[in-house]
Design a protein around this motif. Structure first.
Motif, short mmCIF file in Angstrom:
data_model
loop_
_atom_site.label_atom_id
_atom_site.label_comp_id
_atom_site.label_asym_id
_atom_site.label_seq_id
_atom_site.Cartn_x
_atom_site.Cartn_y
_atom_site.Cartn_z
N GLU A 53 25.59 110.99 10.52
CA GLU A 53 25.85 110.21 11.73
C GLU A 53 25.00 110.77 12.87
O GLU A 53 24.95 111.99 13.07
CB GLU A 53 27.32 110.31 12.11
CG GLU A 53 28.19 109.34 11.34
CD GLU A 53 29.54 109.21 11.98
OE1 GLU A 53 29.85 108.14 12.52
OE2 GLU A 53 30.27 110.21 11.97
N LEU A 55 23.29 109.90 17.07
CA LEU A 55 23.33 109.11 18.30
C LEU A 55 21.98 108.45 18.49
O LEU A 55 20.94 109.12 18.46
CB LEU A 55 23.65 110.01 19.50
CG LEU A 55 25.03 110.67 19.46
CD1 LEU A 55 25.16 111.70 20.58
CD2 LEU A 55 26.13 109.63 19.55
N ARG A 99 26.55 105.29 18.35
CA ARG A 99 26.80 106.24 17.25
C ARG A 99 26.63 105.47 15.95
O ARG A 99 27.33 104.49 15.72
CB ARG A 99 28.22 106.77 17.40
CG ARG A 99 28.61 107.76 16.33
CD ARG A 99 29.96 108.38 16.67
NE ARG A 99 30.50 109.09 15.53
CZ ARG A 99 31.67 109.74 15.56
NH1 ARG A 99 32.38 109.76 16.67
NH2 ARG A 99 32.10 110.37 14.50
N PRO A 128 21.18 114.40 16.99
CA PRO A 128 22.32 114.70 16.12
C PRO A 128 23.61 114.72 16.93
O PRO A 128 23.58 114.98 18.13
CB PRO A 128 21.99 116.10 15.58
CG PRO A 128 21.15 116.71 16.65
CD PRO A 128 20.34 115.59 17.24
N LEU A 129 24.72 114.44 16.28
CA LEU A 129 26.03 114.63 16.89
C LEU A 129 26.34 116.12 16.91
O LEU A 129 26.14 116.81 15.91
CB LEU A 129 27.10 113.95 16.05
CG LEU A 129 27.41 112.49 16.33
CD1 LEU A 129 28.33 111.95 15.23
CD2 LEU A 129 28.07 112.34 17.68
N LEU A 130 26.86 116.60 18.02
CA LEU A 130 27.31 117.98 18.07
C LEU A 130 28.83 118.02 17.99
O LEU A 130 29.51 117.07 18.35
CB LEU A 130 26.90 118.64 19.39
CG LEU A 130 25.41 118.80 19.64
CD1 LEU A 130 25.20 119.54 20.96
CD2 LEU A 130 24.73 119.54 18.50
N GLU A 132 30.76 119.45 19.93
CA GLU A 132 31.36 119.26 21.25
C GLU A 132 31.35 117.80 21.69
O GLU A 132 32.11 117.40 22.56
CB GLU A 132 30.66 120.12 22.32
CG GLU A 132 29.24 119.70 22.64
CD GLU A 132 28.84 120.17 24.05
OE1 GLU A 132 28.84 121.38 24.26
OE2 GLU A 132 28.52 119.31 24.91
N ASP A 133 30.49 116.97 21.08
CA ASP A 133 30.52 115.55 21.41
C ASP A 133 31.79 114.89 20.93
O ASP A 133 32.31 113.97 21.55
CB ASP A 133 29.35 114.80 20.73
CG ASP A 133 28.01 115.25 21.24
OD1 ASP A 133 27.90 115.56 22.44
OD2 ASP A 133 27.07 115.30 20.43
N ILE A 134 32.21 115.29 19.73
CA ILE A 134 33.28 114.54 19.07
C ILE A 134 34.64 115.23 19.11
O ILE A 134 35.62 114.64 18.72
CB ILE A 134 32.90 114.23 17.60
CG1 ILE A 134 32.59 115.51 16.83
CG2 ILE A 134 31.71 113.31 17.53
CD1 ILE A 134 32.31 115.26 15.36
N SER A 135 34.68 116.46 19.63
CA SER A 135 35.97 117.14 19.65
C SER A 135 36.81 116.60 20.80
O SER A 135 36.30 116.32 21.88
CB SER A 135 35.78 118.64 19.80
OG SER A 135 35.10 118.92 21.01
N LEU A 136 38.09 116.45 20.58
CA LEU A 136 39.01 116.13 21.65
C LEU A 136 39.33 117.43 22.38
O LEU A 136 39.63 118.44 21.74
CB LEU A 136 40.29 115.53 21.07
CG LEU A 136 40.16 114.07 20.69
CD1 LEU A 136 41.36 113.64 19.85
CD2 LEU A 136 40.07 113.20 21.93
N ARG A 137 39.24 117.38 23.70
CA ARG A 137 39.50 118.64 24.42
C ARG A 137 40.95 118.71 24.89
O ARG A 137 41.60 117.70 25.00
CB ARG A 137 38.57 118.73 25.63
CG ARG A 137 37.18 119.08 25.14
CD ARG A 137 36.23 119.32 26.29
NE ARG A 137 34.87 119.48 25.80
CZ ARG A 137 33.78 119.30 26.54
NH1 ARG A 137 33.90 118.92 27.78
NH2 ARG A 137 32.60 119.49 26.02
#
Lengths: 137, 137
Positions: A53, A55, A99, A128-130, A132-137
């Motif tokens: 996956e 961006l 995405r 690339p997706l990192l 930190e892009d996809i984590s819920l904070r």
């Protein structure tokens, strides 16, 4: 305003041809598409992999650049919002952020699942997706 | 290649002044910063809220645009990769993508927590985070 120059590094090849009929997000019935890159950037593609996956950044060249407020999702019943709180294509710099999942790679042609950009949309970048892009904070 | 013209809609105000010393990602010790927008886009900002997380797009104007392969994280011990598989600032269109949390808004000045872009970095766009951006598939 100062300005900078964007290079078009490729184009979207898609069965979608109507700007107004395109889905607003990929998960709203968008078809598969092919990202067709220009030969000059081949070296930049070499580490991309099927199944990954990424961006995708595009230039939404049919959009209006003088718009600062929109009805969310084009729904006139909803109150206008500032464009920076929406994903409207109409904004000072109409950069599309998508995405996408890579399903096949053949040289300069990268096939992706479910992309809402229309045929001929210019491509600006792939990242690339990192985590930190996809984590819920 | 065809090209398009980007408008600079603001600038980053940050204690970071050295490109080479800047953290590579926001969670690697980046300081708070202020996004200072130009008056022409004020209407686009009006729906942003304190506490919100947004995607900030910048133009990394110190980056090199003729680079297609890099050592990941600048580490010469790691094998070179195509730039589209890295977040290196050096790429054909050096657009920076940063996930930031808004901590205060005062007119054209938007304060954010932990931004790795250096002082004076031009701002291109702000977008809300969508569920599909951050969900694990």
């Amino acid at each position: 305003m100062t300005s900078f120059d964007l290079k078009v590094i490729g184009q979207v090849e898609s069965p979608l041809t109507e700007f107004d009929a395109a889905p607003r997000q990929a998960d709203e019935g968008a078809p598969a598409a092919v990202l067709v890159f220009v030969p000059e950037v081949l070296g930049g593609l070499r580490s991309l992999r099927q199944g990954q996956e990424v961006l995708l950044l595009t230039w939404l060249d049919r959009a209006r650049r003088d718009v600062l407020s929109v009805h969310p999702r084009g729904d006139a019943a909803r109150q206008e919002e500032g464009v920076f709180s929406t994903r409207s294509p109409h904004r000072p710099n109409p950069i599309g952020l998508h995405r996408v999942e890579i399903t096949a790679i053949d040289g300069l042609r990268v096939r992706v699942r479910a992309l809402e950009a229309i045929d001929g949309t210019p491509i600006l970048d792939v990242k690339p997706l990192l985590e930190e892009d996809i984590s819920l904070r």
